[in-house]
Every structure is written in structure tokens, then in C-alpha cells.
Write an enzyme that holds these catalytic residues in place. Structure first.
Site, PDB file in Angstrom:
ATOM      1  N   CYS A  45      -4.859  -1.313 -24.972  1.00  0.00           N
ATOM      2  CA  CYS A  45      -5.247  -1.278 -23.559  1.00  0.00           C
ATOM      3  C   CYS A  45      -4.800  -2.529 -22.822  1.00  0.00           C
ATOM      4  O   CYS A  45      -4.162  -2.457 -21.774  1.00  0.00           O
ATOM      5  CB  CYS A  45      -6.750  -1.108 -23.436  1.00  0.00           C
ATOM      6  SG  CYS A  45      -7.276  -1.096 -21.728  1.00  0.00           S
ATOM      7  N   CYS A  50      -3.162   0.379 -20.745  1.00  0.00           N
ATOM      8  CA  CYS A  50      -3.737   0.583 -19.403  1.00  0.00           C
ATOM      9  C   CYS A  50      -3.552  -0.583 -18.446  1.00  0.00           C
ATOM     10  O   CYS A  50      -3.238  -0.375 -17.276  1.00  0.00           O
ATOM     11  CB  CYS A  50      -5.240   0.887 -19.483  1.00  0.00           C
ATOM     12  SG  CYS A  50      -5.885   1.185 -21.104  1.00  0.00           S
ATOM     13  N   LYS A  53       0.235  -1.248 -17.516  1.00  0.00           N
ATOM     14  CA  LYS A  53       0.706  -0.013 -16.860  1.00  0.00           C
ATOM     15  C   LYS A  53       0.152   0.087 -15.443  1.00  0.00           C
ATOM     16  O   LYS A  53       0.884   0.413 -14.505  1.00  0.00           O
ATOM     17  CB  LYS A  53       0.269   1.196 -17.688  1.00  0.00           C
ATOM     18  CG  LYS A  53       0.526   2.529 -17.006  1.00  0.00           C
ATOM     19  CD  LYS A  53      -0.282   3.630 -17.650  1.00  0.00           C
ATOM     20  CE  LYS A  53      -1.753   3.522 -17.286  1.00  0.00           C
ATOM     21  NZ  LYS A  53      -2.583   4.477 -18.032  1.00  0.00           N
ATOM     22  N   TYR A 180      -0.502  12.332 -19.954  1.00  0.00           N
ATOM     23  CA  TYR A 180      -0.721  11.351 -18.900  1.00  0.00           C
ATOM     24  C   TYR A 180       0.303  10.221 -18.952  1.00  0.00           C
ATOM     25  O   TYR A 180       0.790   9.762 -17.916  1.00  0.00           O
ATOM     26  CB  TYR A 180      -2.169  10.840 -18.914  1.00  0.00           C
ATOM     27  CG  TYR A 180      -2.523   9.906 -20.048  1.00  0.00           C
ATOM     28  CD1 TYR A 180      -2.510   8.531 -19.860  1.00  0.00           C
ATOM     29  CD2 TYR A 180      -2.888  10.395 -21.305  1.00  0.00           C
ATOM     30  CE1 TYR A 180      -2.834   7.663 -20.896  1.00  0.00           C
ATOM     31  CE2 TYR A 180      -3.212   9.538 -22.335  1.00  0.00           C
ATOM     32  CZ  TYR A 180      -3.181   8.175 -22.130  1.00  0.00           C
ATOM     33  OH  TYR A 180      -3.496   7.310 -23.149  1.00  0.00           O
ATOM     34  N   GLU A 184       2.728   9.337 -15.851  1.00  0.00           N
ATOM     35  CA  GLU A 184       2.558   8.031 -15.213  1.00  0.00           C
ATOM     36  C   GLU A 184       3.878   7.265 -15.165  1.00  0.00           C
ATOM     37  O   GLU A 184       4.267   6.728 -14.128  1.00  0.00           O
ATOM     38  CB  GLU A 184       1.483   7.223 -15.962  1.00  0.00           C
ATOM     39  CG  GLU A 184       0.087   7.775 -15.707  1.00  0.00           C
ATOM     40  CD  GLU A 184      -1.003   7.157 -16.565  1.00  0.00           C
ATOM     41  OE1 GLU A 184      -2.184   7.332 -16.214  1.00  0.00           O
ATOM     42  OE2 GLU A 184      -0.698   6.493 -17.586  1.00  0.00           O
ATOM     43  N   HIS A 439     -17.027   9.210   7.755  1.00  0.00           N
ATOM     44  CA  HIS A 439     -15.846   9.677   8.478  1.00  0.00           C
ATOM     45  C   HIS A 439     -15.131   8.526   9.182  1.00  0.00           C
ATOM     46  O   HIS A 439     -15.801   7.648   9.716  1.00  0.00           O
ATOM     47  CB  HIS A 439     -16.301  10.726   9.516  1.00  0.00           C
ATOM     48  CG  HIS A 439     -15.185  11.339  10.272  1.00  0.00           C
ATOM     49  ND1 HIS A 439     -14.304  12.239   9.709  1.00  0.00           N
ATOM     50  CD2 HIS A 439     -14.784  11.161  11.560  1.00  0.00           C
ATOM     51  CE1 HIS A 439     -13.412  12.597  10.622  1.00  0.00           C
ATOM     52  NE2 HIS A 439     -13.681  11.957  11.754  1.00  0.00           N
ATOM     53  N   GLU A 444     -14.889  11.944   2.054  1.00  0.00           N
ATOM     54  CA  GLU A 444     -15.855  12.820   2.743  1.00  0.00           C
ATOM     55  C   GLU A 444     -15.605  14.293   2.415  1.00  0.00           C
ATOM     56  O   GLU A 444     -16.503  15.127   2.533  1.00  0.00           O
ATOM     57  CB  GLU A 444     -15.824  12.600   4.264  1.00  0.00           C
ATOM     58  CG  GLU A 444     -14.582  13.130   4.951  1.00  0.00           C
ATOM     59  CD  GLU A 444     -14.597  12.932   6.465  1.00  0.00           C
ATOM     60  OE1 GLU A 444     -15.628  13.267   7.087  1.00  0.00           O
ATOM     61  OE2 GLU A 444     -13.596  12.438   7.009  1.00  0.00           O
TER      62      GLU A 444
END
Length: 450
Positions: A45, A50, A53, A180, A184, A439, A444
Site C-alpha cells: 500500500c 495505493c 498510485k 481496478y 486505474e 445545494h 445532493e
């Protein structure tokens, strides 16, 4: 204190996310702990996964942001990208985190052994320098490694491990796989100006993610100019005289590219560990079989993280390491709950998901209610970027309880983290409907789903 007959109460093999957490927590509970790491403290990681990356992904996002900025009135000149500057800065950050991890272990009194360790029996460990030590309990946290197909010339390809160390961005890159990591890096290299082709043995990308969200990523990626070749199996890679690579595959014409990257899954790191000497059983994929308390088929040997191939995610390895140390050394028995674990794909745009997909929910519950919002983010509208986001909520039609939440769009992982709390807590669609919208935001849309 370690029992007289053992050198250590706990010996951990592998100082990645799971091993580091287990070592630190066990030591804090008063155990005498050593951790062996043959490469660098921090594991996949931090060192080659991760963290670096995600930094590349931030870097890649500027390609679109700079182009979009002109629509927002910024006189952006033609910008040049320097891969060497980005990777140098990324490696400096990796070094900083590596030092922080090492410092944390040292501060907790954990012995760090920078060497390969193998198992010689239920309580025995042999180090690369020939030294042998004993421990009452051994924890295997060796993680996983990218798998490489066995085609002729496979050694000419790279994996995600080497992707960070390329001298330059390849002009043409072929990425094998559709999970993934493949998606990626397809996004990263595409934004940095490479021509990207993704090949896969089937025609499904991101198996396990919701179908609508997967399809949307495929559409957007193709619109951006990323090529896909499906039902393609590697037959071979050969180096041409000019240094380029000729790739042959089933079902398609051969291709000439500058770089081949394998992102075809990850294999648990159990080879040559000596596990058979202690009677530790592996499954068909080479992962260590463990019970709910992370214990292997040998009473004194436990395993956490990717080497057990349960859910290959950093936060899961950390929780397993924590549960192991608390249960064994802290007199606080605990187990990891694997239900409703959120996950993300940092593609362009990113995907985030928690709970059951529509398909899984229908299989399990029969009838479900699905609510969606398919919209163009406000920023994309003004930027003239024809890229739509999709949010999807899957609910039990009887109780209205949320079974799954799936999103693709800018910042989807950041938005989903908070929404995942609601899904984990077992809330209903009504709880979202009752919440007033913030908003104007993309988030939302979650409380306005139809």
C-alpha cells in the site's frame, strides 16, 4: 515478557499494513515482538500501491483540469508534463511514510529485522543471514504479489510494481486485465498522453462491481480514446529491433506497443515460506486458510491481510491485524465484520461502492427497488465535457432498507465514505429522503434519488 523457552511472544513476517498494525498493538499490550520485512516497511500500500498510485492519479487529473480551466476564464498556456518530476516527488513522499512507519514500530519497542524470514516449524523462524529464532506465536502477513501470465516473453512485461519506476511515459501501452489496477493505470497513462489499449480474457471489466456503473466507465473510457480488446488471451511477447514489443493474442491481430503491463490479479505470497513444515494448509490459490480468528491449521500460526485472500483491501488488513493482536494479547476478543465493506476504483472518473450490486440483491432477495440519478455534474456542463455521473441505490422492496449504493463520477469515493456509514447502520431510503439536500453539490443527488 517472552516465555523463557521462546525468543519472542510474537514474530510477524511482513511489515505491510496488517503486519505493522498487529506488531504495534501486540507490543502495546506488553508482548515481546519482532517483525521481519525483506523489502521496505510499509508494504504494498505505502511503497508500491495505493499511496503512490493515488498521487499519480492526482497528477493525471490536472490534464483535464487545465483544459477545463480555459472554459472558466483562465488563460492557460499549452502545458508540458514532466513524468520525472512527479515520480521523484512521489518517491520522496513514500520515503517519508516509510520512515514514519518504522518510527512507530521502534517507539513501541518492536524489533525490526530487515531480512527475509521463513518458517522452520510451529515456533521456529529462520532469517536470511542463517540466524534462527523462536516465537510462541507467528503471524504471517506477507501480502500478495502481481500475477504474470506464463506466455512466451512474459519477462518483457511489467506489473504495477514497476510502473512507478518507468523512465518515461510510454507512447503506446498495452494493459492486460480489467480489474481496478488495470482501469486505474489506463486512466493515469491516458491522461499523461499515452495511447492505452486494455485487453482482457472476457468481456467484463471490474467483475464484482455493479453492472450499470461498469458499463458507464467503459463508455466514458472509450469516449476518451482508451481502446479495449475483449476475449483476448496472451500468446506471446517479442522484442523488435527498434525496442518496441510485438504482442500476439487470441481473437485479434498482433499489436506493436512500447510497454506491456500485467494487471491480471494478485497471488498470495506463500511460496518458499516453509509453511508446509508447520502443517499450514493453503487453498487452491495458494492463500493461507484461516478461521474467524485468523488462525491457520497450525495452532501457533496466524495470518492476516492479502495472504489470506479474503478481501484484498488495506483497511481490512489493518482491522484483521488489530483484531488478532487484541484477541491474543489484549484480552479483548474481536473479529472483523466483512459485511458492507466499501471499496473504490480510482479510475477517470472514479467509482465507489458499498453493499450488494443490483444483480446480487435480486439473487438474494428476489425483488428489489432500484433508485438512480443519471446527471451531468455542474462543472462538466460549463467545461463542455459530455461526461455523465451515475448514482444508484438498491433497496429491499419490503423494508426499504438500503442493500447497496454504487456511484461513478467526480469525487465518488469521497462522497461514498460518508454514505457507507448509513448503509452499514442499516438505514432505509426514507432516511436519505428525509435529509435536506446540500445545494448545489453532486452529493445532493443521493438524497434526491428517484
Amino acid at each position: 515478557m517472552a516465555e523463557a523457552k521462546y525468543d519472542y511472544d510474537l514474530f510477524v513476517i511482513g511489515a505491510g499494513s496488517g503486519g505493522t498494525r498487529a506488531s504495534r498493538v501486540a507490543a502495546a499490550h506488553g508482548a515481546k515482538v519482532a517483525v521481519a520485512e525483506e523489502y521496505r516497511i510499509g508494504g504494498t500500500c505505502v511503497i508500491r500501491g495505493c499511496v503512490p498510485k493515488k498521487l499519480l492519479i492526482y497528477g493525471a487529473h490536472f490534464a483535464e483540469d487545465l483544459a477545463d480551466a480555459r472554459r472558466f476564464g483562465w488563460k492557460v498556456p499549452e502545458c508540458e508534463f514532466d513524468w520525472q518530476v512527479l515520480t521523484k516527488n512521489v518517491f520522496e513522499e513514500v520515503d517519508r511514510i516509510n520512515a514514519a512507519y518504522s518510527g512507530t514500530l521502534t517507539n513501541h519497542g518492536v524489533d525490526i529485522i530487515l531480512d527475509r524470514a521463513t518458517i522452520t516449524g510451529p515456533h521456529g523462524i529462520k532469517l536470511g543471514d542463517g540466524r534462527e529464532v523462536t516465537a510462541k506465536t507467528i503471524l504471517v502477513a506477507t501480502g500478495a504479489t502481481p500475477s504474470v501470465p506464463k506466455c512466451p516473453g512474459h519477462e518483457l512485461g511489467i506489473t504495477s510494481n514497476e510502473a512507478f519506476h518507468l523512465e518515461a511515459v510510454p507512447k503506446r501501452i498495452l494493459i492486460a486485465g480489467a480489474g481496478y489496477i488495470a482501469n486505474e493505470f489506463a486512466g493515469i497513462f491516458h491522461q499523461f498522453g499515452a495511447h492505452v489499449t486494455l485487453i482482457n480474457r472476457t468481456d467484463v471489466i471490474l467483475r464484482g462491481y455493479d453492472e450499470s456503473v461498469r458499463d458507464r466507465l467503459l463508455q466514458i473510457s472509450m469516449m476518451k480514446g482508451i481502446d479495449f480488446r475483449f476475449h483476448a488471451d496472451f500468446q506471446g511477447i517479442e522484442k523488435m529491433e527498434d525496442g518496441s514489443l510485438k504482442v500476439t493474442m487470441s481473437g485479434h491481430e498482433p499489436m506493436i506497443v512500447d510497454c506491456v503491463m500485467f494487471a491480471t490479479g494478485r497471488d498470495p505470497n506463500t511460496d518458499g515460506l516453509g509453511l508446509e513444515k508447520a502443517g499450514v494448509e493453503l487453498d487452491a490459490k495458494g492463500a493461507i486458510k484461516v478461521d474467524d480468528d485468523n488462525r491457520s491449521t497450525c495452532n501457533s500460526i496466524y495470518a492476516v491481510g492479502d495472504v489470506t485472500n479474503r478481501i484484498q483491501l488495506t483497511p481490512i488488513a489493518i482491522r484483521e491485524g488489530q483484531a488478532f493482536a487484541d484477541t491474543l494479547f489484549g484480552n479483548k476478543p474481536s473479529r472483523v465484520d466483512y459485511a458492507n465493506v466499501p471499496s473504490a476504483v480510482f479510475s477517470h472518473p472514479p467509482i465507489a461502492s458499498v453493499g450488494l450490486t443490483e444483480g446480487q440483491a435480486k439473487t438474494k432477495f428476489g425483488s428489489v427497488k432500484v433508485y438512480t440519478s443519471d446527471f451531468r455534474p455542474m462543472k462538466n456542463v460549463l467545461a463542455g465535457r459530455n461526461e455523465r455521473s451515475l448514482y444508484k441505490m438498491v433497496c429491499d422492496s419490503e423494508t426499504d432498507k438500503i442493500l447497496g449504493l454504487h456511484m461513478i463520477g467526480p469525487d465518488a469515493p469521497e462522497i461514498l465514505q460518508a454514505a457507507a456509514i448509513a448503509v452499514k447502520a442499516g438505514l432505509t431510503k426514507a432516511a436519505f429522503d428525509d435529509t435536506v439536500a446540500l445545494h448545489p453539490t453532486m452529493a445532493e443527488e443521493l438524497v434526491l434519488l428517484r
